[in-house]
Design a protein around this motif. Structure first.
Motif, PDB file in Angstrom:
ATOM      1  N   SER A  24       0.837  -1.195   0.000  1.00  0.00           N
ATOM      2  CA  SER A  24       0.000   0.000   0.000  1.00  0.00           C
ATOM      3  C   SER A  24       0.873   1.247   0.000  1.00  0.00           C
ATOM      4  O   SER A  24       1.889   1.308   0.703  1.00  0.00           O
ATOM      5  CB  SER A  24      -0.906   0.007   1.234  1.00  0.00           C
ATOM      6  OG  SER A  24      -1.489   1.273   1.444  1.00  0.00           O
ATOM      7  N   GLU A  25       0.479   2.259  -0.792  1.00  0.00           N
ATOM      8  CA  GLU A  25       1.222   3.520  -0.824  1.00  0.00           C
ATOM      9  C   GLU A  25       1.004   4.349   0.434  1.00  0.00           C
ATOM     10  O   GLU A  25       1.738   5.299   0.692  1.00  0.00           O
ATOM     11  CB  GLU A  25       0.805   4.330  -2.049  1.00  0.00           C
ATOM     12  CG  GLU A  25       1.156   3.685  -3.378  1.00  0.00           C
ATOM     13  CD  GLU A  25       0.714   4.529  -4.558  1.00  0.00           C
ATOM     14  OE1 GLU A  25       1.078   5.710  -4.592  1.00  0.00           O
ATOM     15  OE2 GLU A  25       0.002   4.004  -5.427  1.00  0.00           O
ATOM     16  N   VAL A  26      -0.010   3.987   1.223  1.00  0.00           N
ATOM     17  CA  VAL A  26      -0.292   4.743   2.435  1.00  0.00           C
ATOM     18  C   VAL A  26       0.608   4.287   3.579  1.00  0.00           C
ATOM     19  O   VAL A  26       0.875   5.039   4.509  1.00  0.00           O
ATOM     20  CB  VAL A  26      -1.780   4.593   2.818  1.00  0.00           C
ATOM     21  CG1 VAL A  26      -2.112   5.371   4.084  1.00  0.00           C
ATOM     22  CG2 VAL A  26      -2.666   5.081   1.673  1.00  0.00           C
ATOM     23  N   ALA A  27       1.100   3.061   3.513  1.00  0.00           N
ATOM     24  CA  ALA A  27       1.947   2.512   4.570  1.00  0.00           C
ATOM     25  C   ALA A  27       3.418   2.690   4.224  1.00  0.00           C
ATOM     26  O   ALA A  27       3.788   2.804   3.052  1.00  0.00           O
ATOM     27  CB  ALA A  27       1.630   1.027   4.769  1.00  0.00           C
ATOM     28  N   PRO A  28       4.293   2.714   5.241  1.00  0.00           N
ATOM     29  CA  PRO A  28       5.736   2.800   4.975  1.00  0.00           C
ATOM     30  C   PRO A  28       6.195   1.621   4.114  1.00  0.00           C
ATOM     31  O   PRO A  28       5.659   0.514   4.206  1.00  0.00           O
ATOM     32  CB  PRO A  28       6.359   2.729   6.378  1.00  0.00           C
ATOM     33  CG  PRO A  28       5.272   3.170   7.301  1.00  0.00           C
ATOM     34  CD  PRO A  28       3.990   2.700   6.690  1.00  0.00           C
ATOM     35  N   VAL A  29       7.194   1.889   3.285  1.00  0.00           N
ATOM     36  CA  VAL A  29       7.718   0.868   2.381  1.00  0.00           C
ATOM     37  C   VAL A  29       9.037   0.343   2.931  1.00  0.00           C
ATOM     38  O   VAL A  29       9.970   1.097   3.166  1.00  0.00           O
ATOM     39  CB  VAL A  29       7.938   1.438   0.963  1.00  0.00           C
ATOM     40  CG1 VAL A  29       8.563   0.392   0.057  1.00  0.00           C
ATOM     41  CG2 VAL A  29       6.617   1.921   0.384  1.00  0.00           C
ATOM     42  N   MET A  30       9.088  -0.966   3.168  1.00  0.00           N
ATOM     43  CA  MET A  30      10.355  -1.597   3.520  1.00  0.00           C
ATOM     44  C   MET A  30      11.092  -1.847   2.233  1.00  0.00           C
ATOM     45  O   MET A  30      10.589  -2.523   1.348  1.00  0.00           O
ATOM     46  CB  MET A  30      10.103  -2.939   4.197  1.00  0.00           C
ATOM     47  CG  MET A  30       9.974  -2.850   5.678  1.00  0.00           C
ATOM     48  SD  MET A  30      10.379  -4.426   6.405  1.00  0.00           S
ATOM     49  CE  MET A  30       9.973  -5.556   5.107  1.00  0.00           C
ATOM     50  N   GLY A  31      12.260  -1.277   2.099  1.00  0.00           N
ATOM     51  CA  GLY A  31      12.865  -1.315   0.783  1.00  0.00           C
ATOM     52  C   GLY A  31      14.296  -1.777   0.739  1.00  0.00           C
ATOM     53  O   GLY A  31      14.944  -2.019   1.757  1.00  0.00           O
TER      54      GLY A  31
END
Length: 505
Positions: free
Chosen positions: A490-497
């Protein structure tokens, strides 16, 4: 005269020195071939050096971008990297125009596209040895045949892309420690990641396709024993992810929904949702609704919000527990006060009580009315009631008191819906404590602090599609089972990258 003819004839027939002419011809051929080989090799080496320099510069720029969020810092870091690896006093200039040759933008990994809209997560660098920099690579022998220089460019791009293994909507993601007590289960597609380490008691079960990751597996005492925790050996991996600053993410989200910052998070949330046709409950509170649009901000006191039995969908509610006692109807400025300006930034007015003072409540429990397809940004503490009914809702609390939940609280779809539009997102700048028998479905928790989940009860709490992101520790007691909804990130949640070289723009 016959003598001269004989002399000429003898000269023409004489083969002495013929090899010299032949050698001269071959020398010319070999010299041209050698020149071509030397000049081509020189050009190839210069191009490879330029390519490696571009890759290093894009990487350095992205690291700066992730650390500070500043596009200016990203450009400066990229330029400094170029100068370090390809110094202009040795090789000449290789950046023609820093504004266009160093691109800081949003990279969409799904379709490999670049965009100026959305949060910047990638840096692209193009370096040139051509007419634009007046710095071609000079030739040596090929200059004899008219080729004075080679011209070329090299491009590279680096992005902070989401992990391919884990969706940010499915699992527990902590910058601190993850501690599992006993009798918890994790299904296929569910990820547990700590950027510190994971600890666990016995009798936790990990299905095939579940993942437990941390930077150093040796810190996980029970990660090598399937007898005590079935499936853990196959689930455990050693890795470290790039995790965004949670406090910064929450602040960006707040500003986005209040129309004071990057709009991409708000736009992603409201995509697919509609403004409620019935706005009468706001009109009854003397709010001007004429100019309301999808996502508009409505400023409202916590008392008014808590008394509403019907809360219109498709809006952003800025709910205050600290309304000034002398508040009155204010002039429209497009941010929820007065008449607005019709640009989607809401309108309305604070309703005074009979004695002229605005009442306030000390917290919100969301037991007064169902919440659906709307956002709530509030400075109030939140204690979810067991009667709270939320679906497709975002709630963000800036209160230092954090968020808690009563025993038996359910957050998310009570019918176990995995529809992405039904997802509930809760964000807070403080710790979260959920009492026993807490149940979550299609829920994202973003916490600048720690989270403690009490026992799920003797019958277990089965959670579907839960993503928990914390800057602190995660403490899961007993009898919680986590299963995947199979949804993408989801773009609303932080992205683990992870940092990944991608296709340049």
């Amino acid at each position: 005269m016959p003598y001269l003819k004989n002399q000429i004839s003898d000269f023409l027939c004489d083969e002495d020195g013929g090899a010299t002419g032949w050698n001269l011809a071959w020398f010319a051929v070999l010299a041209a071939g050698s020149g071509f080989a030397i000049d081509v090799s020189n050009a190839r080496n210069a191009k490879e050096h330029l390519t490696v320099t571009a890759e290093a510069a894009s990487h350095a720029g992205l690291v700066a971008l992730m650390n500070t969020g500043s596009e200016g810092d990203a450009r400066a870091a990229a330029i400094a990297s170029v100068q370090q690896n390809y110094p202009s006093d040795v090789f000449g200039p290789v950046i023609a125009n820093s504004a266009s040759d160093i691109v800081v933008a949003n990279y969409n990994a799904k379709d490999s596209t670049w965009s100026d809209s959305g949060m910047a997560n990638a840096v692209g660098v193009t370096l040139r040895r051509d007419e634009s920099t007046k710095n071609g690579v000079s030739t040596f022998l090929l200059n004899w045949v008219g080729l004075e220089e080679w011209t070329f460019s090299a491009s590279a791009a680096t992005a902070m892309a989401g992990t391919q293994r884990c969706s940010n909507t499915e699992g527990l993601f902590a910058q601190g420690n993850i501690q599992l007590r006993s009798h918890n289960g994790f299904g296929e597609g569910v990820c547990l990641h700590s950027n510190d380490y994971v600890t666990m008691s016995n009798h936790n079960v990990f299905d095939d396709g579940a993942y437990v990751t941390m930077p150093d597996l040796t810190l996980c005492a029970k990660c090598d024993d399937n007898d005590k925790n079935p499936g853990i050996v196959e689930a455990a991996y050693e890795t470290k992810y790039i995790m965004p600053d949670i406090a910064d993410w929450i602040e960006r989200t707040e500003l986005s929904f209040l129309d004071s910052g990057d709009s991409s998070i708000k736009e992603a949330f409201f995509e697919g949702r509609a403004l409620d046709r019935d706005l009468s409950s706001l009109s009854e509170l003397d709010y001007e609704t004429t100019y309301l649009e999808r996502g508009s901000v409505v400023e409202i006191s916590a008392t008014e919000f808590s008394l509403m039995e019907d809360i219109p969908e498709g809006l952003t509610y800025s709910v205050s527990c600290a309304v000034p006692a002398t508040a009155s109807t204010s002039n429209g400025n497009g941010n929820g006060n007065g008449n607005g300006n019709g640009n989607g930034n809401g309108n309305g007015k604070n309703k005074n009580s009979a004695d002229g003072e605005v009442e306030s409540v000390s917290s919100l429990d969301f037991s007064n009315a169902p919440l659906k397809d709307l956002a709530v940004i509030t400075d109030c503490p939140i204690n979810f009631s067991s009667e709270a009914d939320l679906l497709g809702t975002l709630i963000l609390s800036t209160s230092d008191s954090g968020i808690s939940g009563s025993s038996g609280t359910t957050i998310g779809a009570s019918n176990y819906s995995c529809d992405p539009l039904d997802r509930v997102t809760v964000m807070t700048n403080a710790d979260v404590h959920m009492a026993a028998k807490f149940l979550a479905t299609n829920l994202t928790l973003v916490i600048d602090g720690a989270i403690h989940l009490a026992s799920g009860g003797s019958g277990n709490s089965d959670h579907y599609g839960v993503g928990i992101h914390t800057s602190g520790d995660v403490d899961i007691t007993t009898h919680h089972n986590y299963y995947s909804c199979g949804n993408s990130s989801s773009e609303v949640a932080p992205v683990m990258g992870v940092i990944r070289h991608v296709t340049a723009d």
